[in-house]
Design an enzyme around this catalytic site. Structure first.
Site, PDB file in Angstrom:
ATOM      1  N   ASP A 202       0.821  -1.206   0.000  1.00  0.00           N
ATOM      2  CA  ASP A 202       0.000   0.000   0.000  1.00  0.00           C
ATOM      3  C   ASP A 202       0.860   1.263   0.000  1.00  0.00           C
ATOM      4  OD1 ASP A 202      -2.826   1.095   0.713  1.00  0.00           O
ATOM      5  OD2 ASP A 202      -1.570   1.991   2.264  1.00  0.00           O
ATOM      6  N   GLU A 244       1.317  -0.466  -5.184  1.00  0.00           N
ATOM      7  CA  GLU A 244       0.307   0.582  -5.330  1.00  0.00           C
ATOM      8  C   GLU A 244       1.013   1.931  -5.370  1.00  0.00           C
ATOM      9  OE1 GLU A 244      -3.421   3.056  -3.612  1.00  0.00           O
ATOM     10  OE2 GLU A 244      -1.808   2.438  -2.310  1.00  0.00           O
TER      11      GLU A 244
HETATM   12  C1  GLC Z   1      -4.268   3.244  -0.266  1.00  0.00           C
HETATM   13  C2  GLC Z   1      -5.568   2.500  -0.102  1.00  0.00           C
HETATM   14  C3  GLC Z   1      -6.605   3.412   0.471  1.00  0.00           C
HETATM   15  C4  GLC Z   1      -6.121   3.954   1.791  1.00  0.00           C
HETATM   16  C5  GLC Z   1      -4.738   4.607   1.636  1.00  0.00           C
HETATM   17  C6  GLC Z   1      -4.104   4.872   2.967  1.00  0.00           C
HETATM   18  O1  GLC Z   1      -4.356   4.227  -1.218  1.00  0.00           O
HETATM   19  O2  GLC Z   1      -5.973   1.973  -1.329  1.00  0.00           O
HETATM   20  O3  GLC Z   1      -7.839   2.767   0.633  1.00  0.00           O
HETATM   21  O4  GLC Z   1      -7.029   4.889   2.286  1.00  0.00           O
HETATM   22  O5  GLC Z   1      -3.842   3.769   0.947  1.00  0.00           O
HETATM   23  O6  GLC Z   1      -3.687   3.668   3.551  1.00  0.00           O
END
Ligand code: GLC
Length: 533
Positions: A202, A244
């Site tokens: 993440d 991500e």
């Molecule tokens: C990522 C997740 C999201 C979350 C953010 C903070 O972007 O997809 O849902 O709010 O990280 O952890």
């Protein structure tokens, strides 16, 4: 298949909000045992790997992305034993499981942060980023623009500010502290030892902060991620890291390193351009962004998606394009959040099965491994009355029994109401209907599996005489696939270059197709053709 270390290059992924998927014990919350009960469904659908959203103990101020204990599972989802049992059952069916690894921040209720904020001299003080002033790193954008005014929050007790890229309840860890670096690798080890097949990592662009930069994609961040990869490669080959990083293609490219950083990375920029193509009835924006996408190492793969649990992000388009997308797809202000659109796939595409299938045809045939967001395979709706991004995280619609078969208790959250609710849209009725969206998606996934050209083949756009068609060639190891998508709701005719005027087999219907001078397509038609040799 389970021993093939490059499995992710040809895999179809499926994203699950555990809380919303299936409740096995009637407490109203989806759980791990519930997923286990639905493995038959997932196997029929044809997916190869599940991504489970966070299941760690959490105060849930960001739906579990605010973790209070990295080595446990919130009791509402089950136990560590339930998790290993789910992994084993999934593996027995050839389905892998990856989970979220949130490196950048913890919950403010994590014991590290509680200790850190209790005293300036705490041995955990340095686990987080503290400052006398809130002017440090002021070249850094705010991500949750609708709720956060600053990336710094004042702490009354110790009279300093702490740094956070997301909600103030999610303090950023200090990756300059070697102990933090080590802790996170040990946490990865903990879950890998339980048998998990990898992580969706993440929010990775934000691990380090440096004055005078935008604090994203820093060399120090890449160096750390390479360490994490090396650790996995040495001890758990075949397990993957999925990145991500909501960034432009040229900024995501470094996350693959020389094939020694991430195995996979989400392709954020192609996503809104698929929606643009459908509205504009032209492929240009998709063509342009893929042209801008640098090649990636042989052992790496893009992960492509149409929707996920967050807003349909419009960070990777120009301000003009964003405005246009909002006007086209989110006419009501409550459909918008931060820089995006908080709606699901089917409502975005007018609940028109032909359009939803076409969008999936693009998703499954363009380069990358596709991921489906739970419920989008049946075209379920959203509930825009719910706050934040919760409107797209409503219970899975299994059948037309009370609560859509999600729970026999009182559901933890409201369900979808109206036209796209479980009474009208559910998995059971679509399993029984050979013309349903679910059956079409399942067919696409299963056909895709049989041809490496989708996951590993070259990609070449084919000029046709009609700009309303998206036509491209995927080629691998002597196999040539020709993909033709009619982006419009009208019949279209086109002529293809001479070299493509030959004989094919339609992979989705098995019909023989002969392309002569001109080709006629039904509204929103998609053809996946294998050239006969
Ligand atoms: C990522 C997740 C999201 C979350 C953010 C903070 O972007 O997809 O849902 O709010 O990280 O952890």
């Amino acid at each position: 298949m389970i021993n093939d270390n490059l499995w992710y290059k040809d895999a179809a992924f499926y994203q699950i909000s555990v809380r919303a998927f299936k409740d096995s014990n009637s407490d109203g919350y989806g759980d791990l045992q519930g997923i286990k009960e639905k493995l038959d469904y997932l196997q029929t659908l044809g997916v190869d790997c599940l991504w489970l959203m966070p299941i760690y103990p959490s105060p849930l101020r960001d739906d579990g992305y605010d973790i209070a204990d990295y080595r446990n599972i919130d009791p509402m989802y089950g136990t560590l034993d339930d998790f290993t049992s789910l992994i084993n059952s999934a593996h027995a069916r050839g389905i892998r499981i990856i989970m979220d690894l949130v490196l950048n921040h913890t919950s403010d209720e994590h014991p590290w942060f509680k200790a850190s904020r209790s005293d300036k001299n705490s041995s955990f003080r340095d686990y987080y980023v503290w400052s006398e002033t809130d002017q440090k790193y002021n070249g850094t954008r705010i991500i949750f623009v609708d709720t956060e005014k600053s990336n710094w929050t004042w702490d009354d007790k110790t009279e300093q500010y702490y740094w956070h890229r997301f909600y103030a309840s999610q303090p950023d860890l200090n990756f300059d502290n070697p102990k933090v670096q080590e802790e996170m690798i040990n946490i990865a080890r903990f879950w890998l030892d339980l048998g998990v097949d990898g992580f969706r990592a993440d929010a990775v662009p934000y691990l380090f902060e440096r004055e005078g930069t935008n604090c994203e994609n820093l060399p120090e961040t890449h160096a750390y991620l390479k360490k994490l990869r090396a650790f996995m490669e040495a001890n758990y080959p075949g397990r993957i890291l999925l990145c991500e990083a909501n960034q432009a293609p040229e900024d995501v490219r470094p996350y693959f390193g020389d094939g020694d950083e991430f195995h996979m990375g989400f392709h954020f920029p192609i996503m809104p351009r698929i929606y643009m193509a459908l509205k504009k009835e032209r492929a240009d924006d998709m063509i342009e962004i893929l042209r801008r996408t640098p090649p990636i190492p042989e052992n790496c793969q893009w992960c492509t998606f149409l929707r996920n649990h967050d807003e349909l992000t419009l960070e990777m388009v120009t301000p003009q394009e964003r405005q246009w997308m909002w006007e086209q797809y989110a006419p009501e202000p409550r459909m918008r959040i931060n820089l995006g659109i908080r709606r699901r796939l089917a409502p975005l595409l007018d609940n028109d099965q032909r359009k939803v299938e076409l969008a999936n045809s693009l998703l499954f045939t363009l380069p990358g491994s596709p991921i489906i967001y739970y419920g989008d395979e049946i075209g379920m709706g959203d509930n825009i009355e719910l706050p934040d991004r919760n409107g797209v995280r409503t219970p899975m619609q299994w059948d037309d029994s009370p609560n859509g078969g999600f729970t026999a208790g009182a559901p933890c959250t409201e369900l979808v109401k109206g036209e796209l609710s479980y009474e009208n849209i559910n998995a059971a009725s679509q399993l029984a209907d050979k013309d349903s969206l679910l059956q079409s998606i399942s067919r696409m996934i299963n056909v895709r599996k049989e041809h490496h050209a989708f996951g590993s083949g070259s990609m070449e756009w084919v000029e046709s005489t009609n700009p309303s068609l998206a036509v491209y060639k995927r080629e691998y190891n002597g196999e040539t696939l020709l993909i033709i998508n009619n982006l419009t709701g009208k019949p279209q005719a086109a002529a293809l270059p001479l070299e493509h005027q030959t004989e094919y087999v339609d992979l989705l219907s098995n019909a023989e197709v002969r392309i002569k001078t001109s080709l006629n397509l039904e509204p929103f038609a998609y053809l996946w053709l294998r050239q006969k040799i």
